[in-house]
Scaffold this motif. Structure first.
Motif, PDB file in Angstrom:
ATOM      1  N   PHE A 163       0.812  -1.213   0.000  1.00  0.00           N
ATOM      2  CA  PHE A 163       0.000   0.000   0.000  1.00  0.00           C
ATOM      3  C   PHE A 163       0.853   1.275   0.000  1.00  0.00           C
ATOM      4  O   PHE A 163       0.326   2.371   0.109  1.00  0.00           O
ATOM      5  N   GLY A 164       2.174   1.118  -0.099  1.00  0.00           N
ATOM      6  CA  GLY A 164       3.050   2.257  -0.302  1.00  0.00           C
ATOM      7  C   GLY A 164       3.563   2.910   0.957  1.00  0.00           C
ATOM      8  O   GLY A 164       4.125   3.993   0.898  1.00  0.00           O
ATOM      9  N   PHE A 165       3.375   2.260   2.127  1.00  0.00           N
ATOM     10  CA  PHE A 165       4.006   2.810   3.320  1.00  0.00           C
ATOM     11  C   PHE A 165       4.951   1.765   3.895  1.00  0.00           C
ATOM     12  O   PHE A 165       5.390   0.868   3.166  1.00  0.00           O
ATOM     13  N   ALA A 166       5.361   1.875   5.152  1.00  0.00           N
ATOM     14  CA  ALA A 166       6.384   0.963   5.655  1.00  0.00           C
ATOM     15  C   ALA A 166       6.332   0.868   7.172  1.00  0.00           C
ATOM     16  O   ALA A 166       5.830   1.773   7.849  1.00  0.00           O
ATOM     17  N   TRP A 167       6.871  -0.261   7.684  1.00  0.00           N
ATOM     18  CA  TRP A 167       7.027  -0.473   9.116  1.00  0.00           C
ATOM     19  C   TRP A 167       5.700  -0.357   9.868  1.00  0.00           C
ATOM     20  O   TRP A 167       5.666  -0.015  11.037  1.00  0.00           O
ATOM     21  N   CYS A 168       4.599  -0.623   9.198  1.00  0.00           N
ATOM     22  CA  CYS A 168       3.268  -0.534   9.815  1.00  0.00           C
ATOM     23  C   CYS A 168       3.046   0.822  10.483  1.00  0.00           C
ATOM     24  O   CYS A 168       2.429   0.909  11.559  1.00  0.00           O
ATOM     25  N   SER A 169       3.519   1.862   9.869  1.00  0.00           N
ATOM     26  CA  SER A 169       3.345   3.202  10.432  1.00  0.00           C
ATOM     27  C   SER A 169       1.863   3.517  10.587  1.00  0.00           C
ATOM     28  O   SER A 169       1.074   3.290   9.669  1.00  0.00           O
ATOM     29  N   PRO A 170       1.447   4.071  11.718  1.00  0.00           N
ATOM     30  CA  PRO A 170       0.038   4.396  11.936  1.00  0.00           C
ATOM     31  C   PRO A 170      -0.371   5.762  11.379  1.00  0.00           C
ATOM     32  O   PRO A 170      -1.485   6.207  11.615  1.00  0.00           O
ATOM     33  N   VAL A 171       0.511   6.402  10.620  1.00  0.00           N
ATOM     34  CA  VAL A 171       0.214   7.734  10.097  1.00  0.00           C
ATOM     35  C   VAL A 171      -0.762   7.636   8.922  1.00  0.00           C
ATOM     36  O   VAL A 171      -0.542   6.890   7.975  1.00  0.00           O
ATOM     37  N   ILE A 172      -1.832   8.402   8.993  1.00  0.00           N
ATOM     38  CA  ILE A 172      -2.841   8.417   7.927  1.00  0.00           C
ATOM     39  C   ILE A 172      -2.336   9.253   6.759  1.00  0.00           C
ATOM     40  O   ILE A 172      -1.709  10.301   6.943  1.00  0.00           O
ATOM     41  N   PHE A 173      -2.592   8.791   5.526  1.00  0.00           N
ATOM     42  CA  PHE A 173      -2.195   9.548   4.349  1.00  0.00           C
ATOM     43  C   PHE A 173      -3.148   9.274   3.198  1.00  0.00           C
ATOM     44  O   PHE A 173      -3.829   8.248   3.152  1.00  0.00           O
ATOM     45  N   ASN A 174      -3.200  10.232   2.263  1.00  0.00           N
ATOM     46  CA  ASN A 174      -3.970  10.094   1.031  1.00  0.00           C
ATOM     47  C   ASN A 174      -3.065  10.377  -0.151  1.00  0.00           C
ATOM     48  O   ASN A 174      -2.194  11.252  -0.091  1.00  0.00           O
ATOM     49  N   HIS A 175      -3.269   9.647  -1.224  1.00  0.00           N
ATOM     50  CA  HIS A 175      -2.520   9.806  -2.467  1.00  0.00           C
ATOM     51  C   HIS A 175      -3.468   9.404  -3.589  1.00  0.00           C
ATOM     52  O   HIS A 175      -4.368   8.575  -3.377  1.00  0.00           O
ATOM     53  N   PRO A 176      -3.349   9.956  -4.796  1.00  0.00           N
ATOM     54  CA  PRO A 176      -4.262   9.568  -5.877  1.00  0.00           C
ATOM     55  C   PRO A 176      -4.359   8.071  -6.125  1.00  0.00           C
ATOM     56  O   PRO A 176      -5.418   7.568  -6.526  1.00  0.00           O
ATOM     57  N   PHE A 177      -3.272   7.314  -5.867  1.00  0.00           N
ATOM     58  CA  PHE A 177      -3.270   5.882  -6.152  1.00  0.00           C
ATOM     59  C   PHE A 177      -3.397   4.993  -4.924  1.00  0.00           C
ATOM     60  O   PHE A 177      -3.588   3.786  -5.067  1.00  0.00           O
ATOM     61  N   ARG A 178      -3.278   5.553  -3.714  1.00  0.00           N
ATOM     62  CA  ARG A 178      -3.248   4.691  -2.523  1.00  0.00           C
ATOM     63  C   ARG A 178      -3.455   5.529  -1.269  1.00  0.00           C
ATOM     64  O   ARG A 178      -3.415   6.761  -1.325  1.00  0.00           O
ATOM     65  N   GLY A 179      -3.697   4.847  -0.151  1.00  0.00           N
ATOM     66  CA  GLY A 179      -3.877   5.590   1.076  1.00  0.00           C
ATOM     67  C   GLY A 179      -4.085   4.690   2.275  1.00  0.00           C
ATOM     68  O   GLY A 179      -4.451   3.511   2.147  1.00  0.00           O
ATOM     69  N   GLN A 180      -3.824   5.227   3.449  1.00  0.00           N
ATOM     70  CA  GLN A 180      -4.213   4.616   4.716  1.00  0.00           C
ATOM     71  C   GLN A 180      -5.138   5.627   5.378  1.00  0.00           C
ATOM     72  O   GLN A 180      -4.718   6.711   5.763  1.00  0.00           O
ATOM     73  N   THR A 181      -6.415   5.272   5.454  1.00  0.00           N
ATOM     74  CA  THR A 181      -7.423   6.264   5.818  1.00  0.00           C
ATOM     75  C   THR A 181      -7.837   6.229   7.277  1.00  0.00           C
ATOM     76  O   THR A 181      -8.404   7.203   7.775  1.00  0.00           O
ATOM     77  N   ARG A 182      -7.573   5.134   7.968  1.00  0.00           N
ATOM     78  CA  ARG A 182      -8.003   5.043   9.366  1.00  0.00           C
ATOM     79  C   ARG A 182      -7.084   4.108  10.140  1.00  0.00           C
ATOM     80  O   ARG A 182      -6.755   3.023   9.666  1.00  0.00           O
ATOM     81  N   VAL A 183      -6.671   4.539  11.322  1.00  0.00           N
ATOM     82  CA  VAL A 183      -5.887   3.708  12.232  1.00  0.00           C
ATOM     83  C   VAL A 183      -6.428   3.917  13.638  1.00  0.00           C
ATOM     84  O   VAL A 183      -6.540   5.053  14.103  1.00  0.00           O
ATOM     85  N   VAL A 184      -6.785   2.830  14.289  1.00  0.00           N
ATOM     86  CA  VAL A 184      -7.215   2.860  15.691  1.00  0.00           C
ATOM     87  C   VAL A 184      -6.330   1.875  16.438  1.00  0.00           C
ATOM     88  O   VAL A 184      -6.362   0.674  16.174  1.00  0.00           O
ATOM     89  N   LYS A 185      -5.549   2.399  17.368  1.00  0.00           N
ATOM     90  CA  LYS A 185      -4.570   1.564  18.047  1.00  0.00           C
ATOM     91  C   LYS A 185      -4.729   1.680  19.556  1.00  0.00           C
ATOM     92  O   LYS A 185      -4.847   2.781  20.097  1.00  0.00           O
ATOM     93  N   SER A 186      -4.757   0.530  20.218  1.00  0.00           N
ATOM     94  CA  SER A 186      -4.831   0.483  21.670  1.00  0.00           C
ATOM     95  C   SER A 186      -3.966  -0.675  22.175  1.00  0.00           C
ATOM     96  O   SER A 186      -3.274  -1.330  21.393  1.00  0.00           O
ATOM     97  N   ARG A 187      -4.049  -0.916  23.430  1.00  0.00           N
ATOM     98  CA  ARG A 187      -3.251  -2.004  24.005  1.00  0.00           C
ATOM     99  C   ARG A 187      -3.671  -3.364  23.467  1.00  0.00           C
ATOM    100  O   ARG A 187      -2.859  -4.287  23.383  1.00  0.00           O
ATOM    101  N   TYR A 188      -4.936  -3.511  23.107  1.00  0.00           N
ATOM    102  CA  TYR A 188      -5.460  -4.821  22.738  1.00  0.00           C
ATOM    103  C   TYR A 188      -5.865  -4.929  21.263  1.00  0.00           C
ATOM    104  O   TYR A 188      -6.339  -5.981  20.845  1.00  0.00           O
ATOM    105  N   GLN A 189      -5.694  -3.871  20.502  1.00  0.00           N
ATOM    106  CA  GLN A 189      -6.181  -3.905  19.125  1.00  0.00           C
ATOM    107  C   GLN A 189      -5.394  -2.925  18.257  1.00  0.00           C
ATOM    108  O   GLN A 189      -4.933  -1.883  18.722  1.00  0.00           O
ATOM    109  N   TRP A 190      -5.249  -3.321  16.989  1.00  0.00           N
ATOM    110  CA  TRP A 190      -4.643  -2.442  15.998  1.00  0.00           C
ATOM    111  C   TRP A 190      -5.478  -2.584  14.730  1.00  0.00           C
ATOM    112  O   TRP A 190      -5.400  -3.571  14.027  1.00  0.00           O
ATOM    113  N   PHE A 191      -6.309  -1.574  14.474  1.00  0.00           N
ATOM    114  CA  PHE A 191      -7.193  -1.600  13.303  1.00  0.00           C
ATOM    115  C   PHE A 191      -6.671  -0.616  12.261  1.00  0.00           C
ATOM    116  O   PHE A 191      -6.367   0.529  12.580  1.00  0.00           O
TER     117      PHE A 191
END
Length: 475
Positions: free
Chosen positions: A426-454
């Protein structure tokens, strides 16, 4: 997985191109022409990817790395040679007319030499980092970007005879833990091409700037293009569990755009879309997945889809020859009220033989007993994969990205693409939780806690094709 129609790279001259044939600007302009997705695919167009993933046919340097990370998708190269005072590693080498469409790395090092059309001297020499950032371009974004720690170059490197990417480093151990991916497509043997030329690109800086602005403008808009006629508008009120037909039209036509507008997001985030083209089922998926986002319906900006608050705008091109039908189902426990606008246009069905499909599945558990492999879709061609949308719900706070995308295109023996990690695809790395948008790809939502990583991610293959003539599998 969005598995849709494909098309062949033709000998075209675009309004943005200053010369005839296939060039960087003609390919970038074509990437935003969604009707091109439904044209016939030339058998000469094939996709291939080189990467640092482990492969017995490659030279391995991963054993020199200071630590072993995951499944060793790093430190493998097509060739490694020793020079007088440095080391050279071949990232990728391609023969015949073709185009490098995407280059990625999580941790670029060294100096890249790009060789085009069997020339003894490189057409470009610069640090690998600067190359991925589009340092040779007069306008860098959205072509060369760093998104959530991933270094990406989305710029067509066209060649007539050959292309080779070679990395030089002072110490061999500098290569040991390098992650990289290089995507490529072949072109017809008789194609007229404009080979990669840095000086020519700089002379056309105005064209590159216009294309970049256009890609961003399309991604951010919830309005159709000016050449589309007045839409069919439907006011919808659907009770819990109920289904409503929102379009039935005779062909030959194509849906060029769809816009859903609700009073709030709760009117839209539980809707399912079912589409039938020429009396054959082709789409059955949640609306939010077709837009590349999670069920929270977060905002996004991409070429095929834009979400802005409680408005969802889809630009997928959906042709049909005899009849098109779209159904909408409310999967929530409350009444949903919204407006749907559908823009259609007449077509010559013989020019658009391929159909848009969307395949949805939910996997409750990925286990070693199942081979740790998920097959998203088996598609039978001709066609191509145009995109992938994934929700990952990891029941811990640990890194979830150790898994590779593997794409098979007609050849059952060797995959056309074997990636280096789920998040890398998806064009990012190291499972970074930073949200980003790009014309061809994106990470639109990250919810991270002690028991979950969505996480929710999308990737669209509008420039870096995955075409197949008989069979394609995406795992």
């Amino acid at each position: 997985m969005l598995a849709a129609a494909g098309c062949g790279r033709s000998k075209v001259e675009t309004a943005a191109s200053s010369s005839p044939g296939i060039s960087w600007d003609s390919l970038l302009v074509e990437a935003s022409d969604f009707s091109a997705l439904a044209r016939r695919i030339s058998p000469a167009i094939k996709a291939k990817m080189f990467s640092s993933a482990a492969d017995t046919r490659k030279v391995m340097l991963a054993h020199l790395a200071p630590e072993i990370i995951g499944d060793m998708d790093y430190g493998f190269f097509a060739e490694v040679t020793t020079n007088k005072d440095s080391f050279s590693a071949t990232l990728a080498e391609f023969s015949g007319p073709g185009v490098v469409t995407w280059v990625w790395s999580a941790n670029p090092v060294g100096t890249l030499n790009l060789y085009v059309d069997k020339a003894d001297r490189p057409a470009l020499t610069m640090t690998f980092t600067k190359f991925l950032e589009g340092g040779f371009l007069p306008v860098r974004e959205p072509f060369g970007t760093i998104t959530s720690l991933g270094h990406n170059l989305h710029f067509p490197i066209v060649h007539a005879k050959s292309c080779k990417l070679v990395l030089n480093v002072p110490r061999v151990k500098d290569l040991a833990q390098l992650y990289y991916q290089v995507a490529w497509q072949s072109l017809p043997s008789d194609a007229i091409v404009q080979p990669f030329d840095v000086a020519a690109i700089k002379r056309e800086s105005g064209s590159l700037k216009r294309i970049g602005k256009s890609l961003f403008a399309i991604s951010r808009s919830t309005e159709p293009s000016d050449n589309l006629t007045k839409p069919q508008r439907v006011e919808c009120s659907i009770g819990p569990g109920k289904t409503l037909e929102i379009l039935r039209a005779k062909g030959p036509q194509a849906i060029a755009a769809l816009r859903f507008t609700g009073a709030t997001k709760s009117d839209l985030n539980g809707l399912w879309i079912e589409a039938n083209w020429d009396e054959k089922g082709a789409v059955k998926a949640p609306l939010h997945m077709l837009a590349g986002v999670s069920s929270a319906l977060e905002d996004t900006q991409s070429l095929p889809a834009t979400v802005d608050g409680s408005r969802v705008f889809l630009r997928w091109f959906m042709p049909f020859a005899s009849e098109g039908q779209i159904l909408c189902t409310n999967s929530t426990d409350h009444l949903c009220r919204f407006t749907v606008e559908v823009w259609t246009q007449p077509i010559d069905a013989s020019h658009y033989p391929l159909r848009f499909h969307a395949n949805f599945q939910k996997n409750e558990k990925l286990s070693p007993e199942a081979g740790n492999i998920l097959t998203f879709v088996d598609a039978f061609g001709p066609g191509r994969f145009v995109g992938c949308v994934v929700d990952v719900d990891s029941r811990s706070d640990q890194w979830w990205g150790e898994g590779d995308n593997i794409v098979w295109l007609d050849d059952t023996n060797i995959p056309a693409a074997h990636g280096t990690g789920t998040e890398d695809y998806f064009g990012f790395a190291w499972c970074s939780p930073v949200i980003f948008n790009h014309p061809f790809r994106g990470q639109t939502r990250v919810v991270k806690s002690r028991y979950q990583w969505f996480s929710n991610m999308h990737r669209y293959h509008l420039l870096d094709w995955f075409p197949y003539q008989q069979w394609g599998r995406f795992q």
